[in-house]
Design a protein around this motif. Structure first.
Motif, PDB file in Angstrom:
ATOM      1  N   VAL A   1       0.840  -1.204   0.000  1.00 10.61           N
ATOM      2  CA  VAL A   1       0.000   0.000   0.000  1.00 10.61           C
ATOM      3  C   VAL A   1       0.872   1.250   0.000  1.00 10.61           C
ATOM      4  CG1 VAL A   1      -1.661   1.357   1.334  1.00 10.61           C
ATOM      5  CG2 VAL A   1      -1.976  -1.110   1.101  1.00 10.61           C
ATOM      6  N   GLY A   2       1.931   1.239   0.815  1.00 10.75           N
ATOM      7  CA  GLY A   2       2.829   2.387   0.858  1.00 10.75           C
ATOM      8  C   GLY A   2       3.508   2.637  -0.469  1.00 10.75           C
ATOM      9  N   THR A   3       3.884   1.552  -1.166  1.00  2.00           N
ATOM     10  CA  THR A   3       4.536   1.694  -2.467  1.00  2.00           C
ATOM     11  C   THR A   3       3.577   2.262  -3.513  1.00  2.00           C
ATOM     12  OG1 THR A   3       5.986  -0.177  -1.971  1.00  2.00           O
ATOM     13  CG2 THR A   3       5.775   0.463  -4.280  1.00  2.00           C
ATOM     14  N   VAL A   4       2.341   1.761  -3.512  1.00  5.09           N
ATOM     15  CA  VAL A   4       1.336   2.273  -4.452  1.00  5.09           C
ATOM     16  C   VAL A   4       1.071   3.750  -4.196  1.00  5.09           C
ATOM     17  CG1 VAL A   4      -1.080   2.116  -5.162  1.00  5.09           C
ATOM     18  CG2 VAL A   4       0.244   0.028  -4.811  1.00  5.09           C
ATOM     19  N   LEU A   5       0.912   4.114  -2.932  1.00 10.34           N
ATOM     20  CA  LEU A   5       0.687   5.519  -2.585  1.00 10.34           C
ATOM     21  C   LEU A   5       1.867   6.390  -2.998  1.00 10.34           C
ATOM     22  CD1 LEU A   5      -0.902   5.164   0.976  1.00 10.34           C
ATOM     23  CD2 LEU A   5      -2.030   6.038  -1.068  1.00 10.34           C
ATOM     24  N   LEU A   6       3.083   5.866  -2.839  1.00 12.40           N
ATOM     25  CA  LEU A   6       4.272   6.632  -3.205  1.00 12.40           C
ATOM     26  C   LEU A   6       4.324   6.883  -4.712  1.00 12.40           C
ATOM     27  CD1 LEU A   6       6.921   7.905  -2.242  1.00 12.40           C
ATOM     28  CD2 LEU A   6       8.027   5.688  -2.597  1.00 12.40           C
ATOM     29  N   VAL A   7       4.023   5.860  -5.503  1.00 16.26           N
ATOM     30  CA  VAL A   7       4.011   6.018  -6.961  1.00 16.26           C
ATOM     31  C   VAL A   7       2.940   7.018  -7.381  1.00 16.26           C
ATOM     32  CG1 VAL A   7       3.554   4.837  -9.139  1.00 16.26           C
ATOM     33  CG2 VAL A   7       4.962   3.727  -7.406  1.00 16.26           C
TER      34      VAL A   7
ATOM     35  N   THR B   1       4.636   7.816   3.231  1.00 16.00           N
ATOM     36  CA  THR B   1       5.708   7.823   4.233  1.00 16.00           C
ATOM     37  C   THR B   1       5.252   7.145   5.516  1.00 16.00           C
ATOM     38  OG1 THR B   1       6.528   9.910   3.314  1.00 16.00           O
ATOM     39  CG2 THR B   1       7.300   9.298   5.509  1.00 16.00           C
ATOM     40  N   SER B   2       4.009   7.449   5.918  1.00 20.52           N
ATOM     41  CA  SER B   2       3.458   6.834   7.116  1.00 20.52           C
ATOM     42  C   SER B   2       3.342   5.322   6.964  1.00 20.52           C
ATOM     43  CB  SER B   2       2.081   7.432   7.418  1.00 20.52           C
ATOM     44  OG  SER B   2       1.456   6.762   8.487  1.00 20.52           O
ATOM     45  N   SER B   3       2.953   4.857   5.767  1.00 20.28           N
ATOM     46  CA  SER B   3       2.825   3.419   5.520  1.00 20.28           C
ATOM     47  C   SER B   3       4.174   2.722   5.638  1.00 20.28           C
ATOM     48  CB  SER B   3       2.232   3.171   4.127  1.00 20.28           C
ATOM     49  OG  SER B   3       0.928   3.686   4.022  1.00 20.28           O
ATOM     50  N   LEU B   4       5.196   3.338   5.050  1.00 21.12           N
ATOM     51  CA  LEU B   4       6.516   2.719   5.084  1.00 21.12           C
ATOM     52  C   LEU B   4       7.121   2.757   6.481  1.00 21.12           C
ATOM     53  CD1 LEU B   4       7.889   4.161   1.710  1.00 21.12           C
ATOM     54  CD2 LEU B   4       6.867   1.912   2.141  1.00 21.12           C
ATOM     55  N   LEU B   5       6.825   3.832   7.226  1.00 22.15           N
ATOM     56  CA  LEU B   5       7.305   3.909   8.604  1.00 22.15           C
ATOM     57  C   LEU B   5       6.523   2.979   9.523  1.00 22.15           C
ATOM     58  CD1 LEU B   5       7.818   7.766   9.059  1.00 22.15           C
ATOM     59  CD2 LEU B   5       9.596   6.021   8.852  1.00 22.15           C
ATOM     60  N   ARG B   6       5.307   2.662   9.092  1.00 22.22           N
ATOM     61  CA  ARG B   6       4.435   1.823   9.921  1.00 22.22           C
ATOM     62  C   ARG B   6       5.049   0.452  10.168  1.00 22.22           C
ATOM     63  NH1 ARG B   6      -0.319   3.046  12.823  1.00 22.22           N
ATOM     64  NH2 ARG B   6      -1.429   1.121  13.199  1.00 22.22           N
ATOM     65  N   VAL B   7       5.783  -0.059   9.185  1.00 18.39           N
ATOM     66  CA  VAL B   7       6.374  -1.393   9.312  1.00 18.39           C
ATOM     67  C   VAL B   7       7.419  -1.421  10.420  1.00 18.39           C
ATOM     68  CG1 VAL B   7       7.678  -3.178   8.117  1.00 18.39           C
ATOM     69  CG2 VAL B   7       5.925  -1.888   6.893  1.00 18.39           C
ATOM     70  N   SER B   8       8.219  -0.348  10.526  1.00 16.45           N
ATOM     71  CA  SER B   8       9.296  -0.328  11.523  1.00 16.45           C
ATOM     72  C   SER B   8       8.834   0.249  12.863  1.00 16.45           C
ATOM     73  CB  SER B   8      10.481   0.486  10.994  1.00 16.45           C
ATOM     74  OG  SER B   8      10.075   1.800  10.657  1.00 16.45           O
ATOM     75  N   HIS B   9       8.012   1.330  12.814  1.00 19.55           N
ATOM     76  CA  HIS B   9       7.603   1.986  14.045  1.00 19.55           C
ATOM     77  C   HIS B   9       6.307   1.413  14.621  1.00 19.55           C
ATOM     78  CE1 HIS B   9      10.499   4.840  12.381  1.00 19.55           C
ATOM     79  NE2 HIS B   9      10.590   5.392  13.576  1.00 19.55           N
ATOM     80  N   ARG B  10       5.512   0.765  13.774  1.00 19.21           N
ATOM     81  CA  ARG B  10       4.242   0.145  14.180  1.00 19.21           C
ATOM     82  C   ARG B  10       3.279   1.149  14.806  1.00 19.21           C
ATOM     83  NH1 ARG B  10       4.952  -5.568  14.056  1.00 19.21           N
ATOM     84  NH2 ARG B  10       6.660  -5.861  12.581  1.00 19.21           N
ATOM     85  N   ARG B  11       3.303   2.398  14.352  1.00 23.57           N
ATOM     86  CA  ARG B  11       2.374   3.395  14.882  1.00 23.57           C
ATOM     87  C   ARG B  11       2.271   4.562  13.908  1.00 23.57           C
ATOM     88  NH1 ARG B  11       5.189   7.753  16.998  1.00 23.57           N
ATOM     89  NH2 ARG B  11       7.426   7.417  17.299  1.00 23.57           N
ATOM     90  N   TRP B  12       1.196   5.364  14.057  1.00 20.88           N
ATOM     91  CA  TRP B  12       1.042   6.605  13.295  1.00 20.88           C
ATOM     92  C   TRP B  12       2.102   7.591  13.769  1.00 20.88           C
ATOM     93  CZ3 TRP B  12      -1.181   9.134   9.352  1.00 20.88           C
ATOM     94  CH2 TRP B  12      -1.333  10.524   9.415  1.00 20.88           C
ATOM     95  N   PRO B  13       2.985   8.059  12.874  1.00 16.87           N
ATOM     96  CA  PRO B  13       4.168   8.805  13.322  1.00 16.87           C
ATOM     97  C   PRO B  13       3.951  10.290  13.603  1.00 16.87           C
ATOM     98  CG  PRO B  13       4.249   8.485  10.955  1.00 16.87           C
ATOM     99  CD  PRO B  13       3.016   7.771  11.436  1.00 16.87           C
ATOM    100  N   TYR B  14       2.739  10.833  13.340  1.00 14.99           N
ATOM    101  CA  TYR B  14       2.588  12.285  13.403  1.00 14.99           C
ATOM    102  C   TYR B  14       1.736  12.768  14.580  1.00 14.99           C
ATOM    103  CZ  TYR B  14       4.180  11.520   8.629  1.00 14.99           C
ATOM    104  OH  TYR B  14       4.881  11.100   7.518  1.00 14.99           O
ATOM    105  N   GLY B  15       1.236  11.863  15.406  1.00 16.10           N
ATOM    106  CA  GLY B  15       0.465  12.261  16.569  1.00 16.10           C
ATOM    107  C   GLY B  15      -0.956  12.669  16.228  1.00 16.10           C
ATOM    108  N   SER B  16      -1.745  12.980  17.265  1.00 17.51           N
ATOM    109  CA  SER B  16      -3.160  13.320  17.067  1.00 17.51           C
ATOM    110  C   SER B  16      -3.332  14.657  16.349  1.00 17.51           C
ATOM    111  CB  SER B  16      -3.878  13.360  18.421  1.00 17.51           C
ATOM    112  OG  SER B  16      -3.259  14.302  19.293  1.00 17.51           O
ATOM    113  N   GLU B  17      -2.496  15.638  16.677  1.00 10.06           N
ATOM    114  CA  GLU B  17      -2.592  16.935  15.996  1.00 10.06           C
ATOM    115  C   GLU B  17      -2.189  16.804  14.534  1.00 10.06           C
ATOM    116  OE1 GLU B  17      -0.401  19.908  18.047  1.00 10.06           O
ATOM    117  OE2 GLU B  17      -1.727  19.910  19.810  1.00 10.06           O
ATOM    118  N   GLY B  18      -1.177  15.978  14.272  1.00 11.38           N
ATOM    119  CA  GLY B  18      -0.782  15.739  12.888  1.00 11.38           C
ATOM    120  C   GLY B  18      -1.891  15.081  12.096  1.00 11.38           C
ATOM    121  N   CYS B  19      -2.668  14.231  12.752  1.00  9.99           N
ATOM    122  CA  CYS B  19      -3.803  13.587  12.085  1.00  9.99           C
ATOM    123  C   CYS B  19      -4.851  14.620  11.688  1.00  9.99           C
ATOM    124  CB  CYS B  19      -4.412  12.532  13.009  1.00  9.99           C
ATOM    125  SG  CYS B  19      -5.829  11.651  12.299  1.00  9.99           S
TER     126      CYS B  19
END
Length: 295
Positions: A19-25, A74-92
């Motif tokens: 999904v992250g790769t498709v979104l990136l393309v 970016t969030s999808s690709l980071l999700r694999v390593s960090h296992r969480r939404w990386p930008y916080g509630s305000e970022g959402c």
């Protein structure tokens, strides 16, 4: 929604990466094509016309959608390593607002272009600057207004099932969500779609008698319907039934389809226009620009 430290329910690492790769393309494709269109409008005086101002508005909004998709990728690709939404509630909330505002601006800009083309080709008066500027101003003001309402309590932004992008929270089947959904959908999807279909249909009826219409009268309406229709159906289903009965993977399909719309729009409105296509070629060919300047 997945909790911090875990992958989203129903998704494996390979699927999240896919999904992250498709979104990136989709993001890089839409951003590059629409950025090129914007650059050519700024550099080519021939394109600075009232009708092309509407196309510029569409390119700006589609660039915003592509930026939103890039953040989701970016969030999808980071999700694999960090296992969480990386930008916080305000970022959402910021991500949801930016994405929603640019989506609405894109849909309404497409309708404005359809009306502008009908006005240009089927009436005796040309589209003037005052009308074009007023249309663009109204499109962006209206889009910002509707995108702000969830921040004020009518509707709500939250993460989608994969947890990689934020949009309207359709998991809440309450009166707040349904009232906002149906009101917003009427003014920002059904009405623009109606204007687009009717404008191009009238163009076909009037110009078809004398020959082929100078613009594609089929693709714009199909892009609106096929690009944003799956999202509309998902939200409609969520308003009347339990959306959890739809698998998380299937719920992500409308988002992936919608993120391809900026690329389709750039091909149709920019690369599909002879004048814009010529302007893009001039931007990419310095030697041709110099010859045109000498002439």
């Amino acid at each position: 929604m997945a909790e911090s430290g875990t992958l989203p329910t129903g998704f494996g690492e390979l699927e999240v990466l896919a999904v992250g790769t498709v979104l990136l393309v989709e993001a890089l494709s839409g951003l590059s094509l629409n950025s090129l269109t914007i650059l050519c409008f700024c550099k080519n005086p021939e394109l600075r016309t009232p009708s092309h101002l509407l196309v510029l508005s569409l390119a700006l909004s589609d660039s915003g959608i592509s930026l939103n998709a890039l953040m989701a990728a970016t969030s999808s690709l980071l999700r694999v390593s960090h296992r969480r939404w990386p930008y916080g509630s305000e970022g959402c909330q910021v991500h949801g607002f930016q994405g929603f505002a640019t989506v609405l601006a894109s849909i309404c800009s497409s309708a404005a272009i359809a009306w502008g083309r009908y006005h240009h080709y089927c009436t005796r008066s040309r589209l003037d600057w005052n009308t074009a500027v007023s249309l663009v101003f109204f499109v962006w003001l209206s889009s910002a207004f509707w995108a702000t309402l969830p921040l004020l309590g009518w509707g709500h932004y939250d993460r989608e099932p994969l947890g990689t992008c934020c949009t309207l929270d359709y998991s809440r089947r309450d009166r707040n969500f349904t009232s906002f959904l149906f009101t917003m959908a009427f003014f920002n999807f059904l009405l623009p779609l109606f204007i687009t279909v009717i404008s191009y249909r009238l163009m076909e009826q009037k110009l078809g008698k004398t020959g082929r219409p100078p613009v594609n009268t089929v693709l714009p309406a199909r892009t609106l319907l096929l690009g944003w229709g799956p999202y509309a159906l998902l939200y409609l289903y969520a308003a009347v039934a339990d959306v959890t009965s739809i698998s998380p993977k299937l719920q992500m399909v409308p988002a992936l389809i919608a993120k391809a719309v900026p690329t389709v729009n750039a091909i149709n409105y920019a690369l599909g226009s002879e004048m814009v296509h010529r302007g893009i070629w001039q931007c990419l060919s310095p030697q041709k620009r110099e010859r045109d300047r000498e002439q």
